[in-house]
Design a protein around this motif. Structure first.
Motif, mmCIF file in Angstrom:
data_model
loop_
_atom_site.group_PDB
_atom_site.id
_atom_site.type_symbol
_atom_site.label_atom_id
_atom_site.label_comp_id
_atom_site.label_asym_id
_atom_site.label_seq_id
_atom_site.Cartn_x
_atom_site.Cartn_y
_atom_site.Cartn_z
ATOM 1 N N GLU A 1 23.978 -31.114 35.239
ATOM 2 C CA GLU A 1 23.175 -31.104 36.464
ATOM 3 C C GLU A 1 23.062 -32.514 37.036
ATOM 4 O O GLU A 1 22.842 -33.468 36.299
ATOM 5 C CB GLU A 1 21.776 -30.553 36.194
ATOM 6 C CG GLU A 1 20.920 -30.486 37.446
ATOM 7 C CD GLU A 1 19.550 -29.874 37.232
ATOM 8 O OE1 GLU A 1 18.861 -29.633 38.238
ATOM 9 O OE2 GLU A 1 19.160 -29.647 36.062
ATOM 10 N N SER B 1 25.768 -28.768 39.811
ATOM 11 C CA SER B 1 26.747 -29.564 39.085
ATOM 12 C C SER B 1 28.021 -29.558 39.927
ATOM 13 O O SER B 1 28.235 -28.648 40.727
ATOM 14 C CB SER B 1 26.996 -29.024 37.674
ATOM 15 O OG SER B 1 27.474 -27.714 37.705
ATOM 16 N N ARG C 1 25.968 -23.872 41.686
ATOM 17 C CA ARG C 1 24.505 -23.760 41.676
ATOM 18 C C ARG C 1 24.085 -23.341 40.269
ATOM 19 O O ARG C 1 24.540 -22.325 39.759
ATOM 20 C CB ARG C 1 24.027 -22.697 42.658
ATOM 21 C CG ARG C 1 24.082 -23.100 44.089
ATOM 22 C CD ARG C 1 23.452 -21.986 44.918
ATOM 23 N NE ARG C 1 24.152 -21.839 46.171
ATOM 24 C CZ ARG C 1 23.565 -21.959 47.352
ATOM 25 N NH1 ARG C 1 22.283 -22.217 47.441
ATOM 26 N NH2 ARG C 1 24.273 -21.807 48.438
ATOM 27 N N LEU C 2 23.223 -24.134 39.669
ATOM 28 C CA LEU C 2 22.717 -23.808 38.345
ATOM 29 C C LEU C 2 21.500 -22.891 38.431
ATOM 30 O O LEU C 2 21.143 -22.234 37.448
ATOM 31 C CB LEU C 2 22.374 -25.092 37.589
ATOM 32 C CG LEU C 2 23.548 -26.069 37.440
ATOM 33 C CD1 LEU C 2 23.082 -27.372 36.828
ATOM 34 C CD2 LEU C 2 24.664 -25.435 36.628
ATOM 35 N N GLY D 1 15.647 -32.741 39.335
ATOM 36 C CA GLY D 1 16.919 -32.033 39.333
ATOM 37 C C GLY D 1 17.309 -31.566 40.722
ATOM 38 O O GLY D 1 16.453 -31.330 41.579
ATOM 39 N N GLY E 1 19.639 -28.949 40.752
ATOM 40 C CA GLY E 1 20.088 -27.587 40.491
ATOM 41 C C GLY E 1 21.578 -27.397 40.717
ATOM 42 O O GLY E 1 22.046 -26.271 40.817
#
Length: 148
Positions: A92, A53, A7-8, A49, A51
């Motif tokens: 992302e 990766s 989670r970014l 996005g 959010g």
């Protein structure tokens, strides 16, 4: 199959399946600005996005596909039709959503925007030749197999 995911943003939602036997996992919009939404004008594209990766396992990639309900009911689909997130990409996951409708469409934080599938990657060796083997179809292209 284990896929590492990061989670970014704390507001990001992890992918989820719509049913036990679903082939793909839904991914969600992660819109962290104060509006919490993005409006996509008719026949325009916006990058949304997730959010997240990911790190697919060795020899695999993640395919990003349209959600059938979103495309048929709202006219929103990935602009590139099918996205390919390579095994070595660590940025992302972003979905470029295109609005095919005549109406502005608003995507809100937490909306399901696409679906992802883990897919096997095959390396190819290309052998250049002077001629290819012949087939009954030959070089018949678009719509040629439906003609009798």
């Amino acid at each position: 199959m284990n896929v590492k995911i990061k989670r970014l943003y704390k507001e990001a939602s992890l992918p989820s399946k719509g049913s036990e036997k679903a082939a793909a996992y839904d991914v969600y919009a992660c819109i962290t600005d104060e509006t919490g939404s993005v409006t996509i004008e008719p026949h325009k594209t916006a990058k949304i996005g997730t959010g997240l990766s990911m790190a697919p396992p060795k020899g695999f990639f993640v395919g990003v596909y349209a959600r059938s309900g979103l495309s048929t009911k709202e006219g929103l689909r990935p602009a590139n039709c099918v996205g390919v997130c390579d095994e070595d990409y660590r940025g992302e996951y972003i979905v470029a959503l295109h609005n095919d409708s005549e109406t502005p469409r608003t995507v809100k934080h937490g909306d399901r925007i696409a679906q992802i599938i883990l897919q096997k990657r095959y390396d190819m060796d290309f052998e250049e030749v002077e001629e290819l083997d012949s087939t009954e179809r030959g070089d018949g292209g678009f719509g040629s197999t439906g003609k009798r």
